[in-house]
Design an enzyme around this catalytic site. Structure first.
Site, PDB file in Angstrom:
ATOM      1  N   LYS A   1       0.813  -1.221   0.000  1.00 23.06           N
ATOM      2  CA  LYS A   1       0.000   0.000   0.000  1.00 23.06           C
ATOM      3  C   LYS A   1       0.845   1.268   0.000  1.00 23.06           C
ATOM      4  O   LYS A   1       0.348   2.337  -0.361  1.00 23.06           O
ATOM      5  CB  LYS A   1      -0.956   0.016   1.203  1.00 23.06           C
ATOM      6  CG  LYS A   1      -2.114  -0.966   1.075  1.00 23.06           C
ATOM      7  CD  LYS A   1      -3.221  -0.646   2.069  1.00 23.06           C
ATOM      8  CE  LYS A   1      -4.386  -1.606   1.948  1.00 23.06           C
ATOM      9  NZ  LYS A   1      -5.432  -1.363   2.945  1.00 23.06           N
TER      10      LYS A   1
ATOM     11  N   LYS B   1      -4.599 -10.387  -6.302  1.00 22.75           N
ATOM     12  CA  LYS B   1      -5.846 -10.776  -5.630  1.00 22.75           C
ATOM     13  C   LYS B   1      -6.990  -9.857  -6.041  1.00 22.75           C
ATOM     14  O   LYS B   1      -6.779  -8.682  -6.356  1.00 22.75           O
ATOM     15  CB  LYS B   1      -5.665 -10.804  -4.109  1.00 22.75           C
ATOM     16  CG  LYS B   1      -5.655  -9.466  -3.440  1.00 22.75           C
ATOM     17  CD  LYS B   1      -5.967  -9.573  -1.937  1.00 22.75           C
ATOM     18  CE  LYS B   1      -6.113  -8.144  -1.407  1.00 22.75           C
ATOM     19  NZ  LYS B   1      -6.608  -8.026  -0.069  1.00 22.75           N
TER      20      LYS B   1
ATOM     21  N   LYS C   1     -11.354  -4.759  -3.822  1.00 25.70           N
ATOM     22  CA  LYS C   1     -12.312  -3.671  -4.008  1.00 25.70           C
ATOM     23  C   LYS C   1     -11.602  -2.354  -4.264  1.00 25.70           C
ATOM     24  O   LYS C   1     -12.222  -1.391  -4.708  1.00 25.70           O
ATOM     25  CB  LYS C   1     -13.221  -3.573  -2.783  1.00 25.70           C
ATOM     26  CG  LYS C   1     -12.489  -3.377  -1.464  1.00 25.70           C
ATOM     27  CD  LYS C   1     -13.427  -3.600  -0.286  1.00 25.70           C
ATOM     28  CE  LYS C   1     -12.648  -3.574   1.032  1.00 25.70           C
ATOM     29  NZ  LYS C   1     -13.382  -4.121   2.145  1.00 25.70           N
TER      30      LYS C   1
HETATM   31  P1  AMP Z   1     -10.670  -6.327   3.390  1.00 26.67           P
HETATM   32  O1  AMP Z   1     -11.515  -6.167   2.187  1.00 26.67           O
HETATM   33  O2  AMP Z   1      -9.236  -6.069   3.120  1.00 26.67           O
HETATM   34  O3  AMP Z   1     -11.205  -5.634   4.611  1.00 26.67           O
HETATM   35  O4  AMP Z   1     -10.722  -7.880   3.701  1.00 26.67           O
HETATM   36  C1  AMP Z   1     -11.776  -8.481   4.402  1.00 26.67           C
HETATM   37  C2  AMP Z   1     -11.607  -9.977   4.445  1.00 26.67           C
HETATM   38  O5  AMP Z   1     -11.776 -10.539   3.134  1.00 26.67           O
HETATM   39  C3  AMP Z   1     -10.222 -10.425   4.923  1.00 26.67           C
HETATM   40  O6  AMP Z   1     -10.388 -11.592   5.712  1.00 26.67           O
HETATM   41  C4  AMP Z   1      -9.510 -10.745   3.654  1.00 26.67           C
HETATM   42  O7  AMP Z   1      -8.495 -11.693   3.841  1.00 26.67           O
HETATM   43  C5  AMP Z   1     -10.637 -11.303   2.783  1.00 26.67           C
HETATM   44  N1  AMP Z   1     -10.352 -11.102   1.365  1.00 26.67           N
HETATM   45  C6  AMP Z   1     -10.190  -9.907   0.741  1.00 26.67           C
HETATM   46  N2  AMP Z   1      -9.930 -10.084  -0.569  1.00 26.67           N
HETATM   47  C7  AMP Z   1      -9.920 -11.427  -0.778  1.00 26.67           C
HETATM   48  C8  AMP Z   1      -9.703 -12.257  -1.932  1.00 26.67           C
HETATM   49  N3  AMP Z   1      -9.454 -11.734  -3.119  1.00 26.67           N
HETATM   50  N4  AMP Z   1      -9.768 -13.601  -1.765  1.00 26.67           N
HETATM   51  C9  AMP Z   1     -10.043 -14.147  -0.561  1.00 26.67           C
HETATM   52  N5  AMP Z   1     -10.249 -13.428   0.562  1.00 26.67           N
HETATM   53  C10 AMP Z   1     -10.190 -12.081   0.466  1.00 26.67           C
END
Ligand code: AMP
Ligand code: TRP
Length: 328
Positions: A111, A192, A195
């Site tokens: 980041k 990955k 969003k």
């Molecule tokens: P965040 O969107 O970064 O707050 O992530 C929220 C949760 O979703 C965390 O447990 C991440 O590890 C999971 N996560 C986010 N992106 C992915 C992805 N592309 N594949 C699997 N898990 C994800």
């Protein structure tokens, strides 16, 4: 009952990656564990957020939790900023962490890479996450693969506190799905699904309308072959689409390969889109109902009330052990 805690940032549209990697497991675990699910708004502001968008997204993520099947009668659903102890315990853990260990976090490196000004909050982000988890003495933390390193740091910080000030915190274990822990981007099988990707064609948002989902999947990158085979090293894009298929249709990777033998990618992608649409349709419908009823405010209020007693006690115990003079 063993405890489970996890959090998701309200920093954009939640994706199918969030659902498969994390939320789906939240729903499963609420049947067998005492669960705490947070919308981590204090984490979201480690990168700039538009105030109106932050408010909207916080409500939206909470509503998506419920729409996905989290039952507020079984699990506590709350906003991180509604329980003030998170910020305070986060500060205590910030003082226990070393610069070196925070510098090694790959999420921070990714980041901050190439930016001339990097927020200090982004750097100490993992110490707040440690506070979130340790606050409730969580045994298990369901997350996607990308959070593994943050969880290791949480374990180190818990052990460091326990060693200096006496045993107090449970050392938590990660709970990471075997397939789907890392759903990849639709335009690049090595990144990955996220969003925060500026190209919306790279992800499927949980609230994308059916036609948008169909279009995104039909345009998803594949390769020059035509075998629907799971081989992440050589066919990362097709393998990723297969993982999504497997989750949405509830069949195994082998069954998918058998089903499309000799047919190429066209039929596979077309069916995949229908499975994703069908999987998300009930969720989207419940989401619309929850948003229009306005009930989410009451759910968040109740969640914060349920957990605040535990949070205040943990904070008080930690402060007492560290030598703060407590008000009498
Ligand atoms: P965040 O969107 O970064 O707050 O992530 C929220 C949760 O979703 C965390 O447990 C991440 O590890 C999971 N996560 C986010 N992106 C992915 C992805 N592309 N594949 C699997 N898990 C994800
Ligand atoms: N850092 C996590 C992410 O970006 C979000 C998070 C904050 C979290 N606090 C948490 C996840 C506690 C699990 C437990 O995905």
């Amino acid at each position: 009952m063993p405890r489970v805690l996890s959090g998701i940032q309200p920093s954009g549209q939640l994706t199918l990656g969030n659902y498969i990697g994390a939320i789906q497991n939240f729903v499963k675990l609420q049947e067998t564990h005492e669960c705490f699910f947070m919308v981590v708004d204090l984490h979201a502001i480690t990168v700039p957020q538009e105030p109106a968008a932050l408010r909207e997204q916080t409500e939206s993520v909470a509503a998506l939790f419920i729409a996905a099947g989290i039952d507020p009668a079984k699990a506590s659903v709350f906003a991180q900023s509604h329980v003030a102890a998170h910020a305070e315990l986060g500060w205590l853990f910030t003082t226990l962490a070393y610069m070196g260990e925070l510098e090694r976090m790959t999420q921070f490196k990714d980041k901050s890479n190439g930016k001339d000004s990097v927020g200090a909050g982004l750097f100490v982000y993992p110490t707040l996450m440690a506070a979130d988890i340790l606050m409730y003495n969580a045994d298990l933390v369901p997350v996607g693969d990308d959070q593994k390193q943050h969880l290791e740091l949480t374990r180190d910080l818990a052990a460091r506190f326990n060693q200096r000030y006496g045993d107090m915190f449970t050392i938590p274990e990660p709970y990471i799905p075997k397939v789907g822990a890392r759903i990849m981007s639709l335009d690049d099988g090595t990144k990955k699904m996220s969003k925060s990707n500026p190209n919306p064609g790279s992800y499927i948002a949980l609230l994308d309308p059916p036609d948008v989902i169909r279009k995104k999947i039909s345009r998803a990158t594949t390769d020059s072959g035509r075998e629907v085979q799971f081989n992440p090293a050589e066919k990362p894009e097709v393998s990723n689409l297969m993982s999504i298929y497997s989750h949405c249709a509830g069949i195994t990777l082998e069954e998918i390969t058998a089903r499309y033998e000799g047919q190429g990618y066209g039929a596979f992608k077309k069916d995949l889109a229908e499975h994703v649409v069908a999987k998300l349709e009930p969720l989207q419908q419940r989401y619309a109902e929850i948003r229009s009823s306005g009930e989410i405010h009451q759910i968040l209020k109740q969640g914060a009330e349920q957990v605040s007693g535990i949070a205040e006690k943990t904070l008080r115990d930690a402060k007492e052990r560290m030598g703060f003079l407590l008000p009498r």
